[in-house]
Design a protein around this motif. Structure first.
Motif, short mmCIF file in Angstrom:
data_model
loop_
_atom_site.label_atom_id
_atom_site.label_comp_id
_atom_site.label_asym_id
_atom_site.label_seq_id
_atom_site.Cartn_x
_atom_site.Cartn_y
_atom_site.Cartn_z
N PHE A 58 17.00 -15.41 1.68
CA PHE A 58 16.26 -15.16 0.44
C PHE A 58 16.81 -13.97 -0.34
N GLY A 59 17.69 -13.20 0.26
CA GLY A 59 18.35 -12.11 -0.46
C GLY A 59 17.49 -10.93 -0.81
N LEU A 60 16.38 -10.74 -0.08
CA LEU A 60 15.49 -9.62 -0.35
C LEU A 60 15.65 -8.54 0.72
N THR A 61 15.50 -7.29 0.32
CA THR A 61 15.40 -6.21 1.30
C THR A 61 14.12 -6.42 2.11
N VAL A 62 14.25 -6.36 3.43
CA VAL A 62 13.11 -6.55 4.33
C VAL A 62 12.73 -5.21 4.93
N ILE A 63 11.48 -4.83 4.79
CA ILE A 63 10.98 -3.58 5.37
C ILE A 63 9.86 -3.89 6.35
N ALA A 64 9.85 -3.17 7.47
CA ALA A 64 8.82 -3.37 8.48
C ALA A 64 7.74 -2.31 8.36
N ASP A 65 6.58 -2.57 8.95
CA ASP A 65 5.53 -1.55 9.05
C ASP A 65 6.08 -0.36 9.81
N ASP A 66 5.68 0.84 9.41
CA ASP A 66 6.02 2.00 10.24
C ASP A 66 4.78 2.59 10.90
N PRO A 90 2.17 1.67 13.96
CA PRO A 90 2.21 0.75 15.10
C PRO A 90 1.00 -0.16 15.20
N ASP A 91 1.14 -1.19 16.03
CA ASP A 91 0.04 -2.09 16.43
C ASP A 91 -0.46 -3.00 15.32
N TYR A 92 0.38 -3.31 14.33
CA TYR A 92 0.05 -4.30 13.30
C TYR A 92 -1.35 -4.09 12.71
N PRO A 93 -1.57 -2.96 12.05
CA PRO A 93 -2.93 -2.69 11.54
C PRO A 93 -3.33 -3.52 10.32
N GLY A 94 -2.47 -4.40 9.85
CA GLY A 94 -2.85 -5.26 8.74
C GLY A 94 -2.09 -4.97 7.47
N PRO A 95 -2.50 -5.60 6.36
CA PRO A 95 -1.73 -5.50 5.12
C PRO A 95 -1.62 -4.09 4.55
N LEU A 96 -2.57 -3.22 4.84
CA LEU A 96 -2.45 -1.85 4.32
C LEU A 96 -1.18 -1.18 4.85
N ALA A 97 -0.77 -1.53 6.07
CA ALA A 97 0.47 -0.96 6.62
C ALA A 97 1.68 -1.45 5.85
N GLY A 98 1.66 -2.72 5.45
CA GLY A 98 2.76 -3.25 4.65
C GLY A 98 2.80 -2.63 3.27
N TRP A 126 -0.75 -0.78 -6.99
CA TRP A 126 -0.93 0.45 -6.22
C TRP A 126 -0.09 1.56 -6.82
N ARG A 127 -0.66 2.73 -6.95
CA ARG A 127 0.09 3.89 -7.39
C ARG A 127 0.91 4.43 -6.22
N VAL A 128 2.20 4.66 -6.46
CA VAL A 128 3.07 5.15 -5.39
C VAL A 128 2.61 6.52 -4.90
N ASP A 129 2.06 7.34 -5.80
CA ASP A 129 1.67 8.69 -5.38
C ASP A 129 0.41 8.74 -4.52
N LEU A 130 -0.17 7.57 -4.21
CA LEU A 130 -1.30 7.53 -3.29
C LEU A 130 -0.85 7.31 -1.84
N ARG A 131 0.45 7.28 -1.60
CA ARG A 131 0.93 6.88 -0.27
C ARG A 131 0.52 7.86 0.83
N ASP A 132 0.50 9.16 0.54
CA ASP A 132 0.11 10.12 1.58
C ASP A 132 -1.37 9.95 1.95
N ALA A 133 -2.20 9.70 0.96
CA ALA A 133 -3.62 9.47 1.24
C ALA A 133 -3.80 8.19 2.04
N LEU A 134 -3.02 7.16 1.72
CA LEU A 134 -3.12 5.90 2.45
C LEU A 134 -2.65 6.09 3.90
N ARG A 135 -1.56 6.84 4.10
CA ARG A 135 -1.08 7.08 5.46
C ARG A 135 -2.14 7.81 6.29
#
Length: 210
Positions: A65-73, A75-83, A146-155
């Motif tokens: 498909f020619g897309l960059t693939v990124i994995a959750d960082d 652990p334990d597959y916490p769901g779509p928020l991790a993606g 999603w705003r990129v600058d919310l990533r620390d709060a989401l983590r």
């Protein structure tokens, strides 16, 4: 990218374990001679500045498909928020000029062609920090802006508070909603089961005619 819309990166969420399909990758199922993932890519490529794919396991299975693939960082597959978090982090590191990420489920073959434009319109109108799609009175929290600058709060919410549900997290922020009609078909139909794939074959004919 459509004109007059902020530069937005799209992430296709394929990190689920597809237990209702008996395992395997739901987006790789075929509808009308094309994989679901092909259909999603075709819908979102004209709308986004770039697409990436969130998936766990061997990324080589998506190489065609020619897309960059990124994995959750997380652990334990916490769901779509991790993606979503993985996509926000990737965008901050690789496309720092981009402030927005559009997330979409990679098993929704009939996504609206105006998805990004209408989500941004709803967000701007309500001066919101996030925006989500809806149809027939039902919110689709995986499909949103999603705003990129919310990533620390989401983590922090994922790793410290163990928040897994998207709508529990988005409730903390100003959230706009954009709604779509469900005729002739629901654009957010997703293929969760083998029976859904059979229904999607019927809907694909309607979609082609619309």
């Amino acid at each position: 990218m459509p004109p007059n819309i902020p530069s937005t990166l799209g992430v296709l969420l394929a990190g689920g374990l597809a237990r209702r399909m008996g395992g395997g990758d739901k987006p790789m199922r075929t509808i009308g001679g094309r994989t679901i993932l092909e259909r999603v890519i075709a819908r979102l490529t004209p709308q986004c500045d770039r697409l990436i794919l969130n998936a766990n396991g061997d990324p080589a299975r998506f190489s065609a498909f020619g897309l960059t693939v990124i994995a959750d960082d997380v652990p334990d597959y916490p769901g779509p928020l991790a993606g979503i978090l993985a996509a926000l982090d990737w965008t901050a590191a690789n496309r720092p000029e981009v402030e927005w990420v559009l997330s979409a489920a990679a098993d929704c073959p009939f996504l609206p062609r105006d998805l990004l434009a209408r989500l941004h319109e709803a967000r701007a109108k309500e001066n919101a920090q996030l925006a989500v799609a809806a149809s027939s009175g039902q919110s689709h929290p995986v499909i949103g802006l999603w705003r990129v600058d919310l990533r620390d709060a989401l983590r922090h919410s994922l790793t410290v508070e163990d928040i897994r549900k998207i709508d529990r997290w988005t409730a903390r922020y100003r959230l706009a909603t954009a709604s779509w009609p469900t005729e002739p078909l629901d654009p957010f139909f997703n293929a969760n089961t083998v029976e859904d794939v059979a229904e999607a074959e019927r809907l694909a004919a309607l979609d082609a005619a619309s």
